[in-house]
Design a protein around this motif. Structure first.
Motif, PDB file in Angstrom:
ATOM      1  N   GLU A 129       0.823  -1.202   0.000  1.00 53.81           N
ATOM      2  CA  GLU A 129       0.000   0.000   0.000  1.00 53.81           C
ATOM      3  C   GLU A 129       0.860   1.256   0.000  1.00 53.81           C
ATOM      4  N   TYR A 130       1.938   1.219   0.790  1.00 54.10           N
ATOM      5  CA  TYR A 130       2.830   2.380   0.864  1.00 54.10           C
ATOM      6  C   TYR A 130       3.849   2.374  -0.265  1.00 54.10           C
ATOM      7  N   SER A 190       0.768   7.753  -0.199  1.00 46.40           N
ATOM      8  CA  SER A 190      -0.190   7.132   0.724  1.00 46.40           C
ATOM      9  C   SER A 190      -0.933   8.199   1.519  1.00 46.40           C
ATOM     10  N   ARG A 209      -4.609   8.447   3.283  1.00 41.89           N
ATOM     11  CA  ARG A 209      -4.639   8.401   4.749  1.00 41.89           C
ATOM     12  C   ARG A 209      -5.165   9.697   5.349  1.00 41.89           C
TER      13      ARG A 209
END
Lengths: 706, 535
Positions: free
Chosen positions: B209-210, B299, B303
């Motif tokens: 994801e990152y 990300s 976030r």
């Protein structure tokens, strides 16, 4: 016998398979053949039996078939009175296995076929069953009564009994074969059931779901075999569950491998017959049921064991975890397999071991793969594992205390396996695991319900609270004020009645002057809403708060609702009551001495008048001058009048106080009675219901501790 | 895109964003609040530990964090890469409780300061000495970073041995996640027995994801099954979309051992070579760094809105709580007004007194009774409002906050406050009556107390007290009576409003103290969009 015989076959099939394989060491396919041939020969045997030489004690048995069970039974017990009891045991044991097999079997044979081969075929294996059971139990003399020691002796010594046993297997007494909980546990279960029933209206079903599940499972388990112990092997992926499973079974039943996760659905393995319903309950399909490699001593040791190999609980495959969670709720005991790499995994400890800490008595923790540990580090790891388990709150069964068993073991090399086997054997032979598991479940459910039943605070409605409520209601109807007003009115009337006529005259004059205004006639009309609504509301709220203080939320809510329900219409009722209970309006009653006082006052006035007239007469000269007597008369009248008035006032004080108090008391009592009937009683009833439930809950908890 | 120069503008916006994130607070126990709090902490840690220092000093050595499950052999791997026992390895779990950072002696200055991982206390252990007993006593071992230097580590690279990601000790888990977030290179270690475990896969997904630079090491693979396990693992990785991740396999050797020996250099050579290549080849180094840094920056795009959403949910919940209080007090206020006008105060005791007045009851007593009745009415309204609020809040998960749950035993104090207000009102009323009586130029002035009692009865008695109005007019004259009545009525209204307002404020005080504001949501989004523009 090759292990991979399906449980779904009947007893007969398995036994014949056993016989066949013992003869030839056959594979599964061959065994199937053996079964067929055996059955064929059995049929012929039956024909022989009916034709000429029936064994004593079973006349007509073969052809009679299923329908004749009961008859056959009574007849036999009648014939063999002295051994009745022992036979009973034997019969029960054999019969149980037969019954459970028949009910559990998926491929039930046609009755005739089923029955016909029985006598000759059973001759060997059934005697053996009884024999083995006895052997398994012989290590524990305390079990003699219930189990096979006597049966074995009889079997050894008395052929007739043995034959009876062989014959009796069909007439199974249901109750004896099923699991029996001991007294305390039974009463706890009853208490829990009652508790759930009592609280159903108060608690939502979600709160009670766990308790309901425990009850259901306990009931279900109870109906099933008590001679079997279902033990699941659980653990992380790659910790060697399947390896251990295979080692215990003595044959590679469960697939092992390096591919993770390996086992994807639970596999069952039963050491003795009759476990089919138990395995059905776990939802394990027939194709995943196996039999262990039976060597006589292994069977003797682990007889009654049903081993379940579970999938892992920590792999990325969520379905596995769900299966594990489902099965873990249903088994009697669990063997947790950990390995040196994973024994401190958070998932294992936080998700499973901690919540199941109460189940320590039905828990084995096996440190597998000790062969991978060099030197004495196995001990270190074991100690660390013990420490972690201790931190999880799991009681460790060391030094003979009840608790979890921790064992190092290597399924690969076989180190420690005999110990585990022995422990398992002992554990299974005790036959207490199922009950202990249920007991631990009850404990856990009770602990989960604790917040809704117990708060550790004192509950109930104190006498002071009741009195305070009554006092508040009395305030609301104005009892004190009414009493004071009545007292003062009485006193006023007394003063007026007993005052000197001159005073009366003056008052009358005053009244006349003031009449248009400034004078407030005592209103006698009935007021609507004479009761202070806000005070009633507040009183009800206070009393319901006091009553519900310390109660768990649902019950506090119920108490509050009861109070609110009762308070509806309370104010109106108080209005009505207040008018009924109030003293009759208008003039207060007159005591008997008032006329006397009035008379005396009149006399005094008369004296004054007479004395005055006399004096006037003297002054005018009508009468002989005599100053003393008339003055004396006048002074007597003038002083006597107020004196009498004062005396009357003093005298009236007592009665007026009584009159006022009476008025207050009547109102007060009426209000209190109304409040009690409408609010306090429902609240008290609700509290009583809670106390009942609380006691029931105490019963559920207490017995477990004792 | 793959350049990483120092860009002050970007750093400024980033630190502004960091402050916004640090200011975000989630005090109400909503369903998403714990997650939002964890996300916030994680994001903050990542910004502080990694992103800001990295963007500020692109020349700093690369930090490779070795993470994995308990018992995966992280410490053994680090030791073997270094060629010396720098991190304790052992059979007891969890082994590594204090994270250990190993770097070349020349790079030591990069890490001894608080440039990265500012939340951890540094412990510097001199070379050649085992690091036992050197922890400052009383220091939490989890919040300490041990720094080791070794010549064998290539310059420009630092290895960090992190605690277990699935440790039984919760702080260890959090620390492990925090350390991983500070890494330029994530080295995920798993074993032949563990590669299907759920927890490491969560971490792998996070890494994806990152878009961090990720390496996986399959440790402790028995020789016989190397190829099969490796294939399986590869398949799983590919299935998870991580097929391109470099994968290294370390076989299980007797030395690897639970005793903590070192693996032979050959076993870890491929990994070491790869790492050295990443560090020493400028292009590769740039790419590794930029990939992870921009991965984190990217990300933020998802976030930050998540945090903003949580902040908005907090505010919405606080608003619901407040409106429940306001609604309850408003409706009770209206109700108590209606009751006042309806003459509810002149009931019970007060009514009995009034009926007996003036023959059997003094004006003082009547006033007492009226004041008591008024206080009861107000108290009833307040407690009713509180009850309604409790009911409404019981349905709100946000009301479970400990600050809101613990209420002062307010009934007694509310009673006290209301009693005080009513007494003050009575005194003022008596003063008014006094004034009015003094203005009269009559020879027989009426008793001011009677006047006060009558005016109170008129105000509080509603229709029922009509005769009191007559009495008042007679004593003061129609005009004076009306004036007094109006003044006293206004006074009563003021006191009523004041009491209800005070109680409402008292009820709202703990909620206000939590200080849940609508601004964080907008500020978070604004900071993000400024950052996006700056990139």
């Amino acid at each position: 016998m090759t292990a991979v015989a399906d449980q779904d076959h009947t007893e007969h099939v398995d036994r014949t398979g056993f016989v066949a394989s013992r003869k030839g060491g056959a594979s599964a396919d061959e065994q199937e053949n053996g079964h067929v041939t055996e059955r064929g020969s059995g049929v012929t045997g039956a024909e022989e039996g009916t034709s000429g030489k029936p064994v004593k004690g079973l006349p007509g048995k073969g052809p009679a078939g299923d329908d004749d069970r009961e008859g056959g039974h009574t007849r036999v017990t009648g014939e063999q009175e002295p051994q009745a009891r022992t036979e009973d045991h034997v019969r029960v044991r054999a019969g149980r296995e037969q019954r459970t097999d028949v009910t559990g079997a998926t491929d039930v044979q046609a009755p005739a076929e089923h029955d016909a081969p029985r006598p000759p075929a059973s001759d060997d294996p059934y005697a053996r069953v009884a024999d083995e059971d006895a052997a398994a139990d012989s290590g524990d003399p305390s079990e003699v009564w219930d189990d096979g020691l006597i049966a074995r002796r009889v079997n050894e010594g008395d052929e007739a009994a043995q034959l009876a046993a062989v014959e009796m297997h069909r007439s199974a007494a249901r109750s004896a074969t099923t699991l029996a909980y001991d007294g305390p546990l039974r009463s706890r279960l009853d208490a829990l059931r009652e508790l759930v029933g009592l609280s159903r209206t108060r608690l939502d079903s979600r709160t009670l779901a766990e308790a309901g599940r425990v009850l259901d499972e306990a009931a279900t388990r109870r109906k099933l075999s008590g001679q079997h112990t279902v033990v699941a092997i659980a653990g992380a992926t790659g910790s060697g569950k399947s390896q251990l499973f295979n080692t215990l079974a003595g044959v590679a039943i469960s697939e092992t491998g390096v591919r993770r996760p390996t086992t994807s659905s639970p596999i069952a393995c039963s050491w003795s017959d009759g476990a089919a319903p138990l395995i059905d309950r776990l939802g394990i399909p027939g194709r995943l049921r196996r039999r262990p490699l039976l060597s006589p001593e292994a069977e003797a040791q682990l007889s009654g064991l049903v081993l379940i190999d579970l999938p892992d609980h920590d792999s990325a495959a969520v379905a596995h975890r769900e299966q594990v969670d489902r099965v873990l709720k249903l088994v009697d005991a669990v063997i947790w397999v950990v390995d040196p790499e994973k024994y401190a995994d958070a998932v294992l400890h936080e998700r499973y071991l901690r919540p199941l800490a109460g189940h320590a008595e039905v828990m084995f923790v096996i440190l597998n793969q000790t062969d991978r540990l060099p030197g004495d580090s196995a001990h270190q790891v074991l100690d660390d594992l013990r420490r972690l388990l201790d931190e999880d709150g799991i009681a460790l069964g060391e030094y003979g205390e009840p608790g979890a068993t921790v064992l190092p073991l290597s399924a690969l090399t076989g180190d420690g396996v005999p110990e585990l086997r022995e422990m398992l054997g002992q554990f299974v032979a005790e036959r207490g695991a199922a009950a202990r598991r249920v007991s631990a479940d009850v404990d856990a459910a009770a602990a989960g319900l604790r917040p809704v039943y117990a708060t550790g605070r004192r509950t109930g409605l104190s006498e002071e609270a009741r009195d305070e409520f009554s006092a508040r209601l009395a305030d609301a109807v104005g009892a004190t004020a009414a009493g004071e007003a009545a007292e003062r009115a009485w006193l006023r009337n007394a003063n007026r009645a007993c005052g000197t006529p001159w005073l009366r005259l003056w008052r009358w004059y005053q009244d006349r002057r003031d009449t248009p205004s400034g004078r407030f006639p005592v209103r006698t009309q009935v007021d609507e809403e004479a009761t202070a609504r806000q005070r009633v509301e507040q009183a009800v709220r206070t009393v319901s708060d006091q009553a519900s203080a310390g109660l768990p939320a649902p019950w506090a809510q119920a108490v509050r609702e009861a109070a609110v329900r009762g308070s509806q219409g309370l104010s109106e009722a108080l209005d009505e009551l207040a008018t009924q209970a109030a003293l009759p309006s208008g003039r207060p009653p007159r005591p008997g001495w008032w006329p006397a006082a009035v008379l005396v006052q009149a006399c005094m006035t008369l004296l004054q008048v007479v004395g005055g007239l006399w004096l006037v007469g003297q002054i005018v000269g009508v009468m002989a001058p005599n100053l003393g007597v008339p003055v004396l008369l006048m002074v007597a009248g003038i002083v006597g009048g107020p004196l009498v008035e004062w005396g009357c006032r003093m005298t009236a004080r007592g009665p007026s106080r009584r009159y006022g108090l009476e008025a207050e008391r009547r109102l007060r009592e009426a209000a209190a009675g109304c409040g009690r009937a409408r609010v306090l009683d429902p609240v008290a009833a609700e509290l009583l219901r809670y106390r009942e439930v609380r006691e029931q809950y105490g019963q559920v908890v207490k017995v477990g501790v004792g | 895109m793959v350049t990483l120069d120092v860009r002050p503008q970007l750093l400024d916006t980033l630190s502004a964003l960091r402050d916004r994130v640090a200011a975000a607070r989630f005090p109400l126990p909503l369903a998403g609040a714990p997650r939002a709090r964890a996300n916030r902490d994680e994001l903050l840690a990542q910004l502080d530990d990694y992103l800001v220092p990295r963007l500020r000093e692109p020349d700093a050595p690369l930090l490779a964090v070795v993470g994995g499950s308990t018992g995966a052999g992280k410490s053994t791997l680090v030791n073997s890469l270094v060629g010396r026992r720098v991190s304790e390895a052992g059979v007891l779990r969890p082994t590594t409780r204090t994270p250990v950072l190993v770097c070349h002696p020349e790079d030591h200055h990069w890490f001894s300061g608080m440039r990265v991982l500012p939340a951890l206390t540094r412990v510097w252990v001199p070379q050649q000495e085992p690091g036992d007993g050197l922890l400052p006593p009383g220091d939490d071992p989890a919040r300490v970073l041990r720094i080791e230097t070794a010549e064998s580590v290539p310059p420009g690279l630092a290895l960090l041995d992190a605690p277990d990601i699935d440790s039984l000790v919760a702080e260890n888990r959090i620390l492990a996640a925090e350390l991983l977030c500070a890494a330029d290179i994530w080295i995920m270690v798993t074993t032949a027995a563990r590669y299907a475990d759920a927890v490491p896969w969560h971490l792998l997904r996070t890494a994806k994801e990152y878009d961090a630079t990720l390496v996986t090491v399959l440790d402790r693979v028995p020789h016989q099954v190397v190829s099969e396990v490796s294939r399986q693992y590869g398949a799983l990785l590919t299935k998870a979309g991580l097929g391109a991740v470099p994968r290294f396999t370390v076989p299980e050797l007797p030395e690897s051992a639970w005793g903590g020996g070192l693996l032979p250099a050959t076993a870890v050579a491929p990994l070491r070579t790869w790492l050295v290549h990443q560090v020493q080849e400028p292009g590769a180094r740039q790419q590794v760094m930029a990939r992870t840094a921009y991965g984190v920056l990217d990300s933020l795009k998802s976030r930050m809105p998540e945090l903003a959403g949580a902040a908005a949910a907090q505010y919405a919940a606080a608003l619901r709580l407040t409106s429940a209080v306001d609604g309850a007090y408003d409706s009770e206020h209206a109700r108590v007004k209606a009751r006042l006008n309806g003459g509810a105060v002149l009931a019970g005791d007060a009514l009995k007194r009034w009926r007996a007045f003036p023959l059997d009851c003094t004006a003082g007593e009547l006033l007492d009774a009226l004041a008591g009745s008024l206080a009861a009415l107000l108290l009833c309204a307040v407690t009713a409002a509180d009850e309604r609020i409790d009911q409404a809040w019981r349905r709100e998960p946000a009301a479970g906050a400990p600050e809101l749950a613990e209420r002062d035993p307010s009934l007694k104090s509310a009673e006290h406050r209301i009693g005080l207000a009513v007494r003050r009102w009575r005194r003022e009323l008596e003063e008014f009556a006094d004034d009015e009586v003094r203005q009269l130029d009559r020879n027989v002035a009426p008793d001011p107390e009677i006047v006060a009692a009558l005016v109170a009865t008129v105000l509080l008695g509603g229709r029922r007290a009509r005769s009191a109005g007559e009495g008042l007019a007679e004593r003061l004259g129609a005009h004076g009576a009306l004036r007094l009545r109006d003044r006293a009525g206004r006074l009563l209204g003021e006191y009523l409003d004041k009491v209800m307002h005070t109680e409402r404020e008292r009820r709202l005080a703990p909620l206000d103290a939590l200080d849940v504001q609508p601004e964080p949501q907008a500020e978070l989004i604004a900071a993000l969009s400024v950052l996006q523009k700056e990139r």
